[in-house]
Structure formats: C-alpha cells, structure tokens
Design a protein around this motif. Structure first.
Motif, PDB file in Angstrom:
ATOM      1  N   SER A  81       0.842  -1.197   0.000  1.00 12.32           N
ATOM      2  CA  SER A  81       0.000   0.000   0.000  1.00 12.32           C
ATOM      3  C   SER A  81       0.877   1.245   0.000  1.00 12.32           C
ATOM      4  N   VAL A 277      -1.664   0.408   6.832  1.00 10.59           N
ATOM      5  CA  VAL A 277      -2.554   0.691   5.699  1.00 10.59           C
ATOM      6  C   VAL A 277      -3.394   1.931   5.958  1.00 10.59           C
ATOM      7  N   ALA A 303      -4.983   0.912  -3.978  1.00 12.02           N
ATOM      8  CA  ALA A 303      -4.386  -0.160  -3.171  1.00 12.02           C
ATOM      9  C   ALA A 303      -4.700  -0.040  -1.673  1.00 12.02           C
ATOM     10  N   PRO A 304      -4.550   1.121  -1.047  1.00  6.77           N
ATOM     11  CA  PRO A 304      -4.860   1.198   0.391  1.00  6.77           C
ATOM     12  C   PRO A 304      -6.320   0.885   0.704  1.00  6.77           C
TER      13      PRO A 304
END
Length: 424
Positions: A81, A277, A303-304
């Motif tokens: 992330s 994250v 992504a996160p």
C-alpha cells in the motif's frame, strides 16, 4: 450415549430394577473404568474403528494452506500500500505530471508515480510488521496438529489409578430423591427412563454427580467429565472446546491457552497491518498522463482502500474470536458447553447459562487455564526438570459442584450472576 456426532450423552447408571418404587438405593453404578484391554484411542483394534476418509488429510492441508495464503496476502497488502508510514516520500512527485506527448516523459511519469507512491522504505516499521508475522507463523506451526488432550485407554487407566472413583461416595453425593410410587406419579409413567435412558424422569433434573460421562462406543470407555468425542480427530478430547479446521486439530485441555495466544497474535498482526494501511493518504495525479500511466496511478491510489476492504473484516472476526475465548478463560467454560448448553449436555442439566459450574473466580480460572496447557510440561522436559515430560499427563478430574451459588455477595468471584445483578 456419547456418540461421534456430538449429541448429548447420559449419566452412566444402570437400574438394578426398574419398578414403580425404584430409588437411589436401587441404582447401581457401572464400574468406574469399563475398557477392553486392547482398546485405545485411534488403535486399529477398536471394534468400531474404521479407516479415516482418504481425502481427510489432504482437505486439512488445503485448509491450512488457505490460512497461510491469507496471512501472506495480508502482509503483502500492508507492504504494497503506497503513501503509508512504511514508505517515506521522495522528490520524484514533482515529475509525476510530465508531458503526455513525449515518450521519455511517459516513462518519467510512470517512474515518478512509483517513486512518489513508495519512496524509501522505513526499516523499523517493516521490522515490526515482519517480527509479529513471524511470531504468528511460529505459533501456528507449534499449534498445528498438536495434542489437545486426546484420551487413550492407558491415560484413562492412569487417571483412574491416581484417584479411583468411590461408588459409595458418589452415591452419597447424588442428591437424588427416590422416585414416587406409580400411584402418585403425575406423568403416567411407571419407572420409565428419560429420553437418554439414564435416570428416572423424577431424578433427571438434579446436578450430575459423577466424574465420567456415558461410555463412548467409538473409543470403548467412559471418558472424564467435560470430554467429548471429535469425529474429525476420531478421539475423545479432555475439556473439549472445538475442532479448528485451520489448525487441523481440536482445541482442548492441553492446547487451549496456546490457541488463545494464537488468536491474540492474529489480532495483533492485523492491528499492525491496519496501522500501516490506515495511513495511506497518497493522491496520485491522473490528469495530463497517458492511459498507461493513468492506470498505474489509479491502481496506486486504490491499493490502500482494497487493503482496508480485505483486512477490516478479518480483523473484526479475529477480535471477536479473541474476546469470546477470553471470556471462556475468565469463566472456566468452553465453546462446546456454551453452544450446546444444558439442553444437550447431560452434566449441565439443572444449570443456567450464567452459572458456569466449573468456575472458581476469574483469577483462579485464568491461572488454571494457563497452567493446564502442555507447553509447560514440554518446557520442563527440555530443561531436564521432568524425566517423562508430557508422557505422565492425565486429564483434569472435573466434578460438578454440590450446589449452584446464584445469590452470592462475593461479586468479584461471581461477576456474571450474584446477589446484586445477573448479566442474562
């Protein structure tokens, strides 16, 4: 009868006569240990033994691989992330909006997006995540396939030799009243046994007076109180809690504390991963970039959030499981007893959900919960303080209390139900 499917079992008492005037004195207990000499748990000589399903081991390995894959994926999500505390920003962000018409500019934009998203890794944060993950894997390896307290004939003989059950003493603790004659019975039954064929119906509401359960036909003996036969493990397990498919073993008397530790490590690892994250706030430039660079930027931005969608539900489930087993440790109870209750477990008849008849106060319950795990016996054997280590283990000899205390003024040792309140 204690069978393979986990249904309720009955008090091991055989009426000498089944008449309208049958009472306590006319009931004879079976011998404390009824065991064929050659029968042991899991032995091929058991008269009811049959080979385990061919695919059972393969299925267990697949489940364990699935769990390890989930752990690895969570670790990769936390590391991959962008824009988190794991990564320090770099000056590459300035070139993220290079001209889309220049081929070199496209390459520069792509590289600057990656550089801006990830930058330089923070070794301390990575080391913290990795160490917790390694601790979790070590706990999984130690617990996988461990002995939960499987009972064999030899163990039960040793258990019986240590403190043989006194039939006269047991009979004196029964607290049972003779069945009324047929002329005074209100249910119209004359000496009839209840659904489990253990006691006359007029006696079945009393507290269970024995330290053993009904004979397990699969294993060929009467297991100790709080034991249960697990179909997956094909063994009677002392202080049975549940069977864990991820670990490929039951959770019972000898590994419940390690299971609690394993669940706690899952919670800690997920908490650390979400702590990484959750700091991802990187905003990649999308306008002014070519299509391939825009895709790269969009993936980096998503992504996160994808990591959150994956990690939060697992974290919530692990935390709930940890809370449940913490309560079980504090109350001296088990998942099996909680879920089945007095309706399906014969030795809990006459109790309520908040009675916790085997509890002795939160502090003593936790101390016993930790002490009976076989990790300590194995440790003692390794340092030479015990010659036979875990080989001399015998199950805890549980007994129901003489009576249930529901109006105690000692609220500290009776926090769920006392003179002042009842939680349920």
């Amino acid at each position: 009868m204690l069978g393979n499917d986990g249904e309720d079992v009955a008090v091991e008492m055989t009426p000498a006569t089944t008449t309208a005037t049958a009472g306590v004195d006319s009931l004879e207990l079976e011998p404390a240990l009824e065991l064929a000499p050659e029968v042991t748990v899991g032995s091929s000589s058991s008269p009811t033994d049959s080979p385990a399903p061919a695919g059972a081991d393969a299925a267990a390995r697949r489940v364990q691989k699935t769990y390890l894959s989930m752990v690895g994926f969570a670790y990769l999500l936390a590391v991959a992330s962008p824009g988190t505390i794991l990564w320090t920003s770099s000056s590459a962000c300035a070139g993220a909006s290079s001209s889309p018409g220049d081929h070199d500019g496209v390459s520069s934009a792509a590289s600057s997006i990656v550089g801006c998203a990830y930058g330089t890794i923070d070794a301390r944060v990575l080391a913290k995540l990795t160490l917790w993950a390694l601790a979790l894997l070590a706990s999984f390896r130690d617990l996988r396939g461990s002995d939960p307290g499987s009972i064999s004939g030899d163990i039960l003989r040793r258990w019986d030799d240590a403190e043989p059950e006194d039939h006269a003493e047991v009979k004196s603790r029964c607290f049972l009243e003779p069945a009324p004659p047929s002329s005074t019975r209100t249910d119209g039954l004359v000496g009839e046994l209840d659904a489990e064929r253990d006691l006359p119906r007029s006696l079945s509401a009393k507290l269970y007076p024995h330290s053993r359960r009904k004979r397990c036909e699969r294993c060929g003996f009467r297991p100790p109180l709080r034991s249960h036969h697990c179909k997956a493990c094909d063994a009677c397990v002392a202080t049975f809690d549940h069977h864990c498919a991820f670990l490929g073993t039951c959770v019972g008397e000898r590994n419940h504390f390690r299971f609690w530790t394993f669940v706690a490590l899952n919670v800690v690892c997920l908490h650390v991963a979400l702590g990484i994250v959750g700091t991802g706030r990187w905003e990649a430039p999308v306008l002014g970039l070519r299509a391939d660079s825009r895709l790269l930027a969009a993936v980096a931005r998503a992504a996160p959030w994808l990591a959150r969608l994956y990690l939060y539900p697992i974290y919530a489930a692990a935390l709930a499981l940890w809370v449940v087993h913490t309560i079980l440790a504090l109350t001296g109870s088990t998942t099996f007893e909680w879920t089945k209750g007095p309706e399906r477990i014969e030795y809990l008849r006459g109790t309520r959900s908040t009675d916790f008849p085997f509890g002795k106060g939160a502090v003593r319950n936790v101390a016993a919960f930790v002490a009976r795990d076989d990790v300590w016996a194995r440790a003692a054997a390794r340092v030479g303080r015990s010659d036979d280590g875990a080989g001399a283990w015998t199950p805890v000899r549980w007994r129901m209390p003489d009576r249930i205390e529901r109006e105690s003024e000692d609220w500290w040792n009776h926090p769920w139900q006392n003179k002042y309140w009842s939680c349920c």
